[in-house]
Motif scaffolding. Sequence first.
Motif, PDB file in Angstrom:
ATOM      1  N   PRO A 148       0.823  -1.219   0.000  1.00  0.00           N
ATOM      2  CA  PRO A 148       0.000   0.000   0.000  1.00  0.00           C
ATOM      3  C   PRO A 148       0.850   1.259   0.000  1.00  0.00           C
ATOM      4  O   PRO A 148       2.040   1.232   0.310  1.00  0.00           O
ATOM      5  CB  PRO A 148      -0.781  -0.126   1.314  1.00  0.00           C
ATOM      6  CG  PRO A 148       0.145  -0.878   2.217  1.00  0.00           C
ATOM      7  CD  PRO A 148       0.900  -1.840   1.328  1.00  0.00           C
ATOM      8  N   ASP A 153      -5.658   2.713   2.306  1.00  0.00           N
ATOM      9  CA  ASP A 153      -5.448   1.468   1.571  1.00  0.00           C
ATOM     10  C   ASP A 153      -4.798   0.404   2.444  1.00  0.00           C
ATOM     11  O   ASP A 153      -5.108  -0.787   2.318  1.00  0.00           O
ATOM     12  CB  ASP A 153      -4.570   1.721   0.339  1.00  0.00           C
ATOM     13  CG  ASP A 153      -5.316   2.425  -0.776  1.00  0.00           C
ATOM     14  OD1 ASP A 153      -6.535   2.648  -0.640  1.00  0.00           O
ATOM     15  OD2 ASP A 153      -4.667   2.775  -1.786  1.00  0.00           O
ATOM     16  N   ALA A 154      -3.894   0.819   3.327  1.00  0.00           N
ATOM     17  CA  ALA A 154      -3.200  -0.147   4.177  1.00  0.00           C
ATOM     18  C   ALA A 154      -4.190  -0.944   5.012  1.00  0.00           C
ATOM     19  O   ALA A 154      -4.099  -2.172   5.107  1.00  0.00           O
ATOM     20  CB  ALA A 154      -2.193   0.567   5.079  1.00  0.00           C
ATOM     21  N   LEU A 157      -6.603  -3.120   2.559  1.00  0.00           N
ATOM     22  CA  LEU A 157      -5.885  -4.214   1.902  1.00  0.00           C
ATOM     23  C   LEU A 157      -5.436  -5.269   2.913  1.00  0.00           C
ATOM     24  O   LEU A 157      -5.461  -6.471   2.614  1.00  0.00           O
ATOM     25  CB  LEU A 157      -4.677  -3.671   1.154  1.00  0.00           C
ATOM     26  CG  LEU A 157      -4.974  -2.827  -0.098  1.00  0.00           C
ATOM     27  CD1 LEU A 157      -3.719  -2.108  -0.571  1.00  0.00           C
ATOM     28  CD2 LEU A 157      -5.550  -3.690  -1.219  1.00  0.00           C
ATOM     29  N   ARG A 250      -1.009  -0.922  -6.000  1.00  0.00           N
ATOM     30  CA  ARG A 250      -1.458  -1.444  -4.698  1.00  0.00           C
ATOM     31  C   ARG A 250      -1.195  -2.933  -4.530  1.00  0.00           C
ATOM     32  O   ARG A 250      -0.566  -3.370  -3.573  1.00  0.00           O
ATOM     33  CB  ARG A 250      -2.954  -1.164  -4.446  1.00  0.00           C
ATOM     34  CG  ARG A 250      -3.298   0.297  -4.507  1.00  0.00           C
ATOM     35  CD  ARG A 250      -4.633   0.595  -3.887  1.00  0.00           C
ATOM     36  NE  ARG A 250      -5.760   0.065  -4.643  1.00  0.00           N
ATOM     37  CZ  ARG A 250      -7.019   0.399  -4.401  1.00  0.00           C
ATOM     38  NH1 ARG A 250      -7.315   1.249  -3.429  1.00  0.00           N
ATOM     39  NH2 ARG A 250      -7.992  -0.094  -5.123  1.00  0.00           N
TER      40      ARG A 250
END
Length: 337
Positions: A148, A153-154, A157, A250
């Motif tokens: 990420p 997003d971290a 995901l 990503r």
Amino acid sequence: MSRMNMIQAINSALDTMMGRDEKVVIFGEDVGYFGGVFRCTAGLQKKYGKRRCFDAPIAEGGILGTAVGMGVYGLRPVVEIQFADYIYPAFDQLVSEAARLRYRSAGGFTAPLTVRTPCGGGIFGGQTHSQSPEAIFTHVCGLKTVMPSNPYDAKGLLIAAIEDDDPVVFFEPKRIYNGPFDGHHDKPLTPWSKHELGEVPDDYYRIELGKAKTVREGDALTVLAYGTMVHVVLAAVIESGIDAEVIDLRSLLPLDLDAIVASVSKTGRCVVVHEATRTCGFGAELVSLIQENCFYYLKSPIARVTGWDTPYPHAFEWDYFPGPKRVAKALHKAMED
């Protein structure tokens, strides 16, 4: 919503999944009482107990081997390898056991494990704390590879990785652990969306693995990046003045080839940027895929901007990194050809 840096977002993802699923267990070196060398697991042992968040010996092969067994048993282990540089003693467990388990058992068993590991430079860690080995793992059939570029997003995901029934190697760029920036080590981030500034939902959400994100739309050329380099590229685009489309991959495997092809077919030009060394880096695979799928749309050669083919320099790491000036130069060159 809460304002989080990437460390806090990762901690929130782990907390969320431990609260939702009692089969999720966390272990690794110093992740329990101490909360991890970068504090990503802080508070989890106190909240969930020593049976679900515990420390392991300095034995990466043992950590991964144990995680494979746990996954076969029905748990969902999330292990931390303290630095990506130290993942190699566990490589055989990942490649020969975890990655092949579903196939060698004809679907009878899976290894639903997640390997979290900080990667890349930015802390003057030298050759043994700064490597970016993501390309090695994308070569292994049966493994998924994620990196990420921001807190939102971290978390999403990582939750998707934990829920996945196959092994996922989750790389965390330590250079942006404490907040995004504009690609220069001495300047803050120029805002470009609320998610990249760290606005993260407190509750459960997931981001599907294998889906890239267009973080800047443009018509002149396409830039592909992931992790820390997304911020470097955005700074370079501003510096160059070129109307570039920037795609954050990503997920490297599975890879969103459809998004890449759609963008390059539209712009006709492409620059690939990553921090890892150039030869056999993941950028080489991207260049090959673009050539195979977009050849008749290309107006200029596909360019790569990467780390140098050299052992990681300690004192000169900011010269090693692809920086905004080097990326901007490649963008201008792609427009001239």
